[in-house]
Design a protein around this motif. Structure first.
Motif, PDB file in Angstrom:
ATOM      1  N   LEU A 145      -1.996 -15.780  61.942  1.00 47.06           N
ATOM      2  CA  LEU A 145      -1.372 -16.872  62.979  1.00 47.06           C
ATOM      3  C   LEU A 145      -0.202 -17.520  62.136  1.00 47.06           C
ATOM      4  N   VAL A 146      -0.466 -18.072  60.843  1.00 47.14           N
ATOM      5  CA  VAL A 146       0.328 -18.678  60.071  1.00 47.14           C
ATOM      6  C   VAL A 146       1.395 -17.974  59.602  1.00 47.14           C
ATOM      7  N   ARG A 147       1.423 -16.755  59.163  1.00 50.95           N
ATOM      8  CA  ARG A 147       2.345 -15.750  58.801  1.00 50.95           C
ATOM      9  C   ARG A 147       3.287 -15.436  59.887  1.00 50.95           C
ATOM     10  N   ASP A 148       2.987 -15.390  61.206  1.00 46.87           N
ATOM     11  CA  ASP A 148       3.589 -15.117  62.237  1.00 46.87           C
ATOM     12  C   ASP A 148       4.373 -16.144  62.940  1.00 46.87           C
ATOM     13  N   ASP A 149       4.024 -17.513  62.685  1.00 47.04           N
ATOM     14  CA  ASP A 149       4.507 -18.600  63.068  1.00 47.04           C
ATOM     15  C   ASP A 149       6.106 -18.863  62.867  1.00 47.04           C
TER      16      ASP A 149
END
Length: 231
Positions: A145-149
Motif C-alpha cells: 500500500l505504501v510502496r504504490d502510493d
C-alpha cells in the motif's frame, strides 16, 4: 537543536557487510547520540528474492546533538565520507509514538508546518521473532500500500538482523500520509495499513516499536537521480 539524519548509499557488498558488522560507536564521534545501520529492503517484494534484501544498499539513521557535528562527521570520518557519497536529509522531530531503545521520550521541536507541507516518517522496531509469521502476513499488504502510493515519492524498508526493522517514507504532505494511514485513499483495499495496526494492537508483533514524524530541514545529493524536497 537536536537534529536527525537519514542516509541512503549504494556500496559494495563487502563494505555494506563491514558497516553492519562494525558500525561507528557514538561514544567515539563528537555530537553523535545514536546510530542505526541497516540494509535496504524493497517494500512488498517476495520474501525469497534478490529484490527483498538489497545487499549493496545501506540505510542509516543517526541522532545528533547539533548540525555542526554532522558536517564534521561527513567531512572527516571514514564512514561519514562513505555516507556523503549518497543521499541524505536533515530532519527535525515533531512527533513520536511508542518507544524503542534508545529512542525514548525524545524531545520534539516546535516547528511550524501545515497539513500541506512535506513530511517524513520513520518507524523503528525490535522484532519479536516468535511473531514473525504474523508480522509477514499482515505487514506485506501494508508495505505494498505504501510502496504504490503516488503521494509518497520515496518509501523503503530496512533491516539489521536479527531483530531490527525500519521503514522510511517521504510524503508530499501530512494530509497524504494520514489518508494512507487511515485508509481514506481511493485504491484497492485502502485499509491494509490500518488493519495491520489494528492487529498489532490486538497482539504486538514487536518487543519495542516507535514511529517518528519529522519535517525536513535540508536535502543533500540525489537518490536514483531524484530530489524529493523543494528546500
Amino acid at each position: 537543536m537536536k537534529t536527525y539524519t537519514v542516509h541512503l548509499v549504494k556500496t559494495s557488498k563487502f563494505t555494506a557487510f563491514k558497516s553492519l558488522w562494525s558500525p561507528p560507536n557514538p561514544i567515539d564521534i563528537r555530537g553523535m547520540l545514536n546510530i542505526e545501520c541497516m540494509r535496504g529492503m524493497t517494500l512488498g517484494a517476495p520474501l525469497f528474492s534478490f529484490q527483498r534484501i538489497l545487499l549493496q544498499q545501506l540505510v542509516v539513521f543517526i541522532a545528533w546533538e547539533n548540525s555542526e557535528a554532522i558536517d564534521d562527521f561527513l567531512e572527516n570520518h571514514s564512514f561519514g565520507k562513505l555516507l556523503s557519497e549518497g543521499w541524505y536529509v536533515r530532519l527535525a522531530l515533531v512527533r513520536q509514538w511508542g518507544s524503542c531503545y534508545p529512542y525514548q521520550n525524545l524531545d520534539t521541536e516546535q516547528q511550524s508546518y501545515s497539513s500541506q507541507d512535506p513530511i517524513v516518517a520513520l518507524t523503528l522496531a525490535r522484532m519479536s521473532l516468535f511473531q514473525l509469521p504474523r508480522f509477514l502476513h499482515w505487514g506485506r499488504p501494508a508495505e505494498k500500500l505504501v510502496r504504490d502510493d503516488q503521494t509518497a515519492p520515496l518509501a523503503i524498508a530496512a533491516i539489521r538482523l536479527p531483530k531490527t526493522i525500519a521503514t522510511f517514507s517521504v510524503w508530499k504532505s501530512l494530509d497524504d500520509m494520514l489518508n494512507m494511514v487511515h485508509g481514506k485513499n481511493a485504491v484497492d483495499a485502502p485499509k491494509r495499513h490500518a488493519d495491520a495496526m489494528k492487529e498489532r494492537r490486538r497482539k504486538n508483533f514487536y518487543d519495542e516499536f516507535t514511529t517518528l514524524r519529522f519535517v525536513p530541514i535540508s536535502e543533500h545529493g540525489t537518490w536514483n537521480g531524484k530530489h524529493f524536497f523543494s528546500i
